[in-house]
Design an enzyme around this catalytic site. Structure first.
Site, PDB file in Angstrom:
ATOM      1  N   ARG A  99      25.418  40.947  29.610  1.00  0.00           N
ATOM      2  CA  ARG A  99      25.739  41.969  31.044  1.00  0.00           C
ATOM      3  C   ARG A  99      26.250  43.249  30.196  1.00  0.00           C
ATOM      4  NH1 ARG A  99      30.706  41.200  34.370  1.00  0.00           N
ATOM      5  NH2 ARG A  99      31.738  41.064  32.493  1.00  0.00           N
TER       6      ARG A  99
ATOM      7  N   ARG B 197      30.436  46.217  27.667  1.00  0.00           N
ATOM      8  CA  ARG B 197      32.402  46.096  27.688  1.00  0.00           C
ATOM      9  C   ARG B 197      32.844  45.924  26.008  1.00  0.00           C
ATOM     10  NH1 ARG B 197      34.051  44.193  33.526  1.00  0.00           N
ATOM     11  NH2 ARG B 197      35.800  43.054  31.584  1.00  0.00           N
TER      12      ARG B 197
ATOM     13  N   LYS C 142      31.279  38.186  40.883  1.00  0.00           N
ATOM     14  CA  LYS C 142      32.183  38.892  41.735  1.00  0.00           C
ATOM     15  C   LYS C 142      31.959  40.245  41.774  1.00  0.00           C
ATOM     16  CE  LYS C 142      36.082  37.913  39.116  1.00  0.00           C
ATOM     17  NZ  LYS C 142      35.788  37.079  38.034  1.00  0.00           N
TER      18      LYS C 142
ATOM     19  N   ARG D 231      38.903  35.003  27.442  1.00  0.00           N
ATOM     20  CA  ARG D 231      38.806  35.528  28.214  1.00  0.00           C
ATOM     21  C   ARG D 231      38.337  34.565  29.553  1.00  0.00           C
ATOM     22  NH1 ARG D 231      34.187  39.688  29.596  1.00  0.00           N
ATOM     23  NH2 ARG D 231      35.379  39.758  31.665  1.00  0.00           N
TER      24      ARG D 231
ATOM     25  N   ARG E  31      45.215  36.896  39.336  1.00  0.00           N
ATOM     26  CA  ARG E  31      45.024  36.395  38.209  1.00  0.00           C
ATOM     27  C   ARG E  31      45.330  35.133  37.789  1.00  0.00           C
ATOM     28  NH1 ARG E  31      40.424  39.735  37.207  1.00  0.00           N
ATOM     29  NH2 ARG E  31      39.615  39.345  34.542  1.00  0.00           N
TER      30      ARG E  31
END
Ligand code: AMP
Length: 211
Positions: free
Chosen positions: A127, A155, A13, A166, A88
């Site tokens: 990532r 992160r 995204k 998540r 969300r």
């Protein structure tokens, strides 16, 4: 153009939002980026969000909705906006619908990036994120493709244990907004597989049928 992106963490995204916002000359509004910027700056908002973000949970709706409304009243959204990471859950989607209806600027599209669970885990655990500008970086990259920054980090919430939470939060709370936007008649779904450029092309083609 007034649109939002929806899809699980790792669907791309953030990356697609950057390209699409540039293509349509509209601001890219990422609630995750706003929270991270506040965290870095040590603001009250950042402190309120921190414990939720560290655990991969959603920041409470009251905090998030006010933050988004505030952002959507700034002058640069007059020509449109691209929301990334918001809403969300269905409550946030309803708050957003009401807010945009009051301003007579309804959403034109909810673009869903669809991707398999295996691919999500593969992408998220490799990532990296640029510390200077917050842009996501490809696995193995040594330099940020947006700002050339060289400080790429993982992160906290891209670590394996948090990723699992998540994804659960996504399935339980966020996935239902797909049905919400389908029933509103503004859902567009594209497969988030292939190169970044190919996915952007699919998105622009899907969006070109609007208005
Ligand atoms: P993201 O960068 O979109 O993956 O967001 C990172 C984290 O910020 C999420 O795991 C949440 O803790 C928080 N967050 C971002 N957007 C929202 C939202 N719309 N509602 C609640 N929490 C959010």
């Amino acid at each position: 153009m007034r649109l939002l992106l929806v899809g699980p963490p790792g669907a791309g995204k953030g990356t697609q939002a950057q390209f699409l916002a540039a293509h349509y000359s509209i601001p890219h509004i990422s609630t995750g980026d706003i929270f991270r910027a506040n965290l870095k700056a040590g603001t009250d908002l950042g402190n309120q969000a921190k414990s939720f973000m560290d655990r991969g949970e959603l920041v409470p709706d009251s905090v998030t909705n006010d933050m988004v409304k505030d952002r959507l009243t700034q002058s640069d959204v007059a020509k449109g906006f691209l929301l990334d990471g918001y809403p969300r859950n269905v409550v946030q989607a309803e708050v957003l619908r009401e807010f945009l209806a009051e301003h007579k600027t309804p959403l034109q599209a909810a673009l869903e990036l669809s991707i398999s669970a295996d691919e999500i885990i593969r992408r998220l655990s490799s990532r990296r994120t640029c510390r200077a500008c917050g842009a996501p970086a490809e696995a193995g990259a040594t330099k940020c493709s947006s700002c050339n920054g060289t400080d790429l980090y993982q992160r906290e919430d891209d670590k394996e244990e948090v990723i699992a939470r998540r994804l659960e939060v996504y399935q339980e709370q966020t996935a239902p907004i797909i049905a919400f936007y389908r029933s509103e008649g503004i859902l567009l779904t594209i497969p988030a597989v292939g190169s970044v450029a190919e996915i952007t092309k699919h998105a622009i083609t899907a969006l070109s049928n609007l208005a």
